[in-house]
Design a protein around this motif. Structure first.
Motif, PDB file in Angstrom:
ATOM      1  N   ALA A 146       0.842  -1.204   0.000  1.00  0.00           N
ATOM      2  CA  ALA A 146       0.000   0.000   0.000  1.00  0.00           C
ATOM      3  C   ALA A 146       0.868   1.241   0.000  1.00  0.00           C
ATOM      4  O   ALA A 146       2.013   1.220   0.469  1.00  0.00           O
ATOM      5  CB  ALA A 146      -0.931   0.000   1.213  1.00  0.00           C
ATOM      6  N   ALA A 147       0.315   2.322  -0.524  1.00  0.00           N
ATOM      7  CA  ALA A 147       1.078   3.568  -0.611  1.00  0.00           C
ATOM      8  C   ALA A 147       0.142   4.765  -0.675  1.00  0.00           C
ATOM      9  O   ALA A 147      -1.050   4.631  -0.998  1.00  0.00           O
ATOM     10  CB  ALA A 147       1.988   3.557  -1.840  1.00  0.00           C
ATOM     11  N   THR A 148       0.718   5.937  -0.385  1.00  0.00           N
ATOM     12  CA  THR A 148       0.011   7.206  -0.572  1.00  0.00           C
ATOM     13  C   THR A 148       0.896   8.157  -1.365  1.00  0.00           C
ATOM     14  O   THR A 148       2.126   8.024  -1.391  1.00  0.00           O
ATOM     15  CB  THR A 148      -0.323   7.882   0.776  1.00  0.00           C
ATOM     16  N   ALA A 149       0.256   9.128  -2.015  1.00  0.00           N
ATOM     17  CA  ALA A 149       0.962  10.206  -2.715  1.00  0.00           C
ATOM     18  C   ALA A 149       0.055  11.425  -2.703  1.00  0.00           C
ATOM     19  O   ALA A 149      -1.150  11.312  -2.966  1.00  0.00           O
ATOM     20  CB  ALA A 149       1.298   9.803  -4.150  1.00  0.00           C
ATOM     21  N   TRP A 150       0.619  12.586  -2.411  1.00  0.00           N
ATOM     22  CA  TRP A 150      -0.196  13.798  -2.406  1.00  0.00           C
ATOM     23  C   TRP A 150      -0.814  14.037  -3.778  1.00  0.00           C
ATOM     24  O   TRP A 150      -0.155  13.861  -4.804  1.00  0.00           O
ATOM     25  CB  TRP A 150       0.631  15.031  -2.040  1.00  0.00           C
ATOM     26  N   ASP A 151      -2.060  14.464  -3.760  1.00  0.00           N
ATOM     27  CA  ASP A 151      -2.743  14.902  -4.987  1.00  0.00           C
ATOM     28  C   ASP A 151      -2.330  16.349  -5.238  1.00  0.00           C
ATOM     29  O   ASP A 151      -3.041  17.285  -4.909  1.00  0.00           O
ATOM     30  CB  ASP A 151      -4.256  14.776  -4.794  1.00  0.00           C
ATOM     31  N   THR A 152      -1.136  16.524  -5.815  1.00  0.00           N
ATOM     32  CA  THR A 152      -0.580  17.870  -5.967  1.00  0.00           C
ATOM     33  C   THR A 152      -1.399  18.742  -6.897  1.00  0.00           C
ATOM     34  O   THR A 152      -1.409  19.967  -6.754  1.00  0.00           O
ATOM     35  CB  THR A 152       0.866  17.805  -6.488  1.00  0.00           C
ATOM     36  N   ARG A 153      -2.075  18.149  -7.838  1.00  0.00           N
ATOM     37  CA  ARG A 153      -2.859  18.953  -8.781  1.00  0.00           C
ATOM     38  C   ARG A 153      -4.146  19.469  -8.149  1.00  0.00           C
ATOM     39  O   ARG A 153      -4.489  20.647  -8.300  1.00  0.00           O
ATOM     40  CB  ARG A 153      -3.183  18.132 -10.024  1.00  0.00           C
ATOM     41  N   GLY A 154      -4.852  18.632  -7.421  1.00  0.00           N
ATOM     42  CA  GLY A 154      -6.178  19.042  -6.971  1.00  0.00           C
ATOM     43  C   GLY A 154      -6.446  18.929  -5.495  1.00  0.00           C
ATOM     44  O   GLY A 154      -7.549  19.270  -5.049  1.00  0.00           O
ATOM     45  N   GLY A 155      -5.455  18.487  -4.705  1.00  0.00           N
ATOM     46  CA  GLY A 155      -5.769  18.240  -3.312  1.00  0.00           C
ATOM     47  C   GLY A 155      -4.767  18.737  -2.293  1.00  0.00           C
ATOM     48  O   GLY A 155      -4.904  18.452  -1.103  1.00  0.00           O
ATOM     49  N   LEU A 156      -3.761  19.484  -2.730  1.00  0.00           N
ATOM     50  CA  LEU A 156      -2.734  19.955  -1.797  1.00  0.00           C
ATOM     51  C   LEU A 156      -2.695  21.481  -1.855  1.00  0.00           C
ATOM     52  O   LEU A 156      -1.986  22.074  -2.666  1.00  0.00           O
ATOM     53  CB  LEU A 156      -1.379  19.350  -2.152  1.00  0.00           C
ATOM     54  N   VAL A 157      -3.461  22.113  -0.982  1.00  0.00           N
ATOM     55  CA  VAL A 157      -3.669  23.556  -1.047  1.00  0.00           C
ATOM     56  C   VAL A 157      -2.364  24.328  -0.918  1.00  0.00           C
ATOM     57  O   VAL A 157      -2.112  25.270  -1.678  1.00  0.00           O
ATOM     58  CB  VAL A 157      -4.677  24.011   0.028  1.00  0.00           C
ATOM     59  N   ILE A 158      -1.495  23.956   0.029  1.00  0.00           N
ATOM     60  CA  ILE A 158      -0.281  24.759   0.230  1.00  0.00           C
ATOM     61  C   ILE A 158       0.648  24.674  -0.977  1.00  0.00           C
ATOM     62  O   ILE A 158       1.333  25.645  -1.305  1.00  0.00           O
ATOM     63  CB  ILE A 158       0.470  24.366   1.515  1.00  0.00           C
ATOM     64  N   TYR A 159       0.649  23.534  -1.664  1.00  0.00           N
ATOM     65  CA  TYR A 159       1.486  23.400  -2.847  1.00  0.00           C
ATOM     66  C   TYR A 159       1.008  24.344  -3.942  1.00  0.00           C
ATOM     67  O   TYR A 159       1.804  25.053  -4.557  1.00  0.00           O
ATOM     68  CB  TYR A 159       1.471  21.959  -3.362  1.00  0.00           C
ATOM     69  N   ARG A 160      -0.309  24.369  -4.170  1.00  0.00           N
ATOM     70  CA  ARG A 160      -0.843  25.246  -5.208  1.00  0.00           C
ATOM     71  C   ARG A 160      -0.680  26.715  -4.806  1.00  0.00           C
ATOM     72  O   ARG A 160      -0.391  27.570  -5.654  1.00  0.00           O
ATOM     73  CB  ARG A 160      -2.311  24.918  -5.478  1.00  0.00           C
ATOM     74  N   ALA A 266      -6.686  22.082   3.711  1.00  0.00           N
ATOM     75  CA  ALA A 266      -6.923  20.677   3.385  1.00  0.00           C
ATOM     76  C   ALA A 266      -5.737  20.111   2.608  1.00  0.00           C
ATOM     77  O   ALA A 266      -5.116  20.802   1.802  1.00  0.00           O
ATOM     78  CB  ALA A 266      -8.198  20.528   2.568  1.00  0.00           C
ATOM     79  N   ALA A 267      -5.440  18.842   2.871  1.00  0.00           N
ATOM     80  CA  ALA A 267      -4.384  18.136   2.146  1.00  0.00           C
ATOM     81  C   ALA A 267      -4.876  16.723   1.869  1.00  0.00           C
ATOM     82  O   ALA A 267      -5.141  15.956   2.803  1.00  0.00           O
ATOM     83  CB  ALA A 267      -3.098  18.104   2.954  1.00  0.00           C
ATOM     84  N   THR A 268      -5.021  16.398   0.602  1.00  0.00           N
ATOM     85  CA  THR A 268      -5.568  15.101   0.201  1.00  0.00           C
ATOM     86  C   THR A 268      -4.504  14.271  -0.493  1.00  0.00           C
ATOM     87  O   THR A 268      -3.768  14.770  -1.340  1.00  0.00           O
ATOM     88  CB  THR A 268      -6.765  15.293  -0.753  1.00  0.00           C
ATOM     89  N   ALA A 269      -4.446  13.011  -0.122  1.00  0.00           N
ATOM     90  CA  ALA A 269      -3.499  12.077  -0.725  1.00  0.00           C
ATOM     91  C   ALA A 269      -4.255  10.934  -1.372  1.00  0.00           C
ATOM     92  O   ALA A 269      -5.260  10.454  -0.838  1.00  0.00           O
ATOM     93  CB  ALA A 269      -2.535  11.530   0.321  1.00  0.00           C
ATOM     94  N   TRP A 270      -3.783  10.506  -2.537  1.00  0.00           N
ATOM     95  CA  TRP A 270      -4.276   9.266  -3.133  1.00  0.00           C
ATOM     96  C   TRP A 270      -3.697   8.099  -2.345  1.00  0.00           C
ATOM     97  O   TRP A 270      -2.548   8.154  -1.891  1.00  0.00           O
ATOM     98  CB  TRP A 270      -3.866   9.152  -4.596  1.00  0.00           C
TER      99      TRP A 270
END
Length: 277
Positions: A146-160, A266-270
């Motif tokens: 199992a793994a996770t990765a930040w949804d940098t395009r649509g789910g990581l507010v601070i990155y955008r 909010a910070a969302t990861a796949w």
């Protein structure tokens, strides 16, 4: 490298800028600690003899796994000697083992682990398929990967917030944003494809969300302006004048019409999981 692979080949196994364990804790470790229990629950890891944490960083996931007395041992590997040393200094449980290692050439025998997990590291591994195959190789039949990765395009507010602002001021930032937002592991279905291509069974993908809490803009900015991660990697390319201009612009985005103070983003990861045949 502990597994004896050629250093020239191993260099390509990680693109993450690592320079300081405490800096990584401020920039990402505090958030990966929140995400770790969600990944463990999603993966369904309960009792197990040995669990592998690939790309363990400063140990957030490994420490969370070790909170379960039903797990015999947790082995964390990371490409960065700096992060491994930091994790070792924090470890107080004999079941925790940390060592420098290459996700694309794991130094373990076949079927050595009951489960293998990787939190937030796959986007920084150029050969994701190879890393997933290695996790499959060292995991026993019936075990979970199992793994996770930040949804940098649509789910990581601070990155955008950071890179959208920087891209307005600098074309190089636009290129960095585009690269990070198009890495397959950060896209819907990207990791699931890698899992299926590796021959894993019962592949499932979901998204996991945490909140990133900052006490002030200074807390926000100093966590990015260090020696670790994509923010620092970009900031070091700027002149003092350009960096100051970017800082002012990002501060305006952080303040967003209110006085300085706490903010919550909010910070969302796949997340993906599958079984070894």
């Amino acid at each position: 490298m502990s597994q004896g692979v050629d250093r020239r080949e191993a260099i390509a196994s990680s693109t993450f800028l690592s320079g300081d364990g405490d800096g990584y804790e401020a920039q990402m470790g505090r958030w990966s600690r929140q995400l770790a229990p969600l990944l463990i629950s999603f993966a369904g890891v309960t009792a197990a003899g040995r669990v592998l944490d690939v790309g363990c960083g400063t140990g957030s996931l490994a420490f969370a796994l070790a909170q379960n007395p039903g797990i015999g041992s947790v082995h964390g590997i990371d490409f960065s000697p700096v992060y491994i040393e930091h994790a070792r200094q924090q470890a107080r449980d004999s079941r925790l083992v940390f060592q420098v290692g290459d996700a694309c050439a794991l130094s373990f025998e076949d079927a050595s682990f009951d489960h293998s997990l990787a939190s937030l590291v796959l986007p920084f591994i150029p050969d994701v398929d190879r890393a997933v195959r290695e996790m499959r190789r060292v995991t026993r039949s019936g075990g979970t990967i199992a793994a996770t990765a930040w949804d940098t395009r649509g789910g990581l507010v601070i990155y955008r917030m950071f890179f959208d602002t920087a891209a307005v001021l600098d074309g190089n930032a636009n290129e960095r944003r585009a690269k990070a937002c198009t890495r397959p592991a950060t896209l819907r279905g990207g990791m699931a494809k890698a899992w299926r291509d590796a021959g894993l069974l019962d592949v499932e993908q979901d998204s996991l969300m945490i909140r990133m809490e900052f006490s002030s803009f200074a807390d926000f900015w100093t966590s990015l302006d260090g020696k670790d991660g994509p923010y620092a990697e970009y900031l070091v390319t700027l002149s003092a004048k350009k960096k100051s201009k970017l800082r002012d612009a990002v501060e305006a985005a952080y303040l967003d019409g209110d006085p300085d103070g706490p903010r919550s983003y909010a910070a969302t990861a796949w997340a993906v999981k599958g079984k070894v045949p």
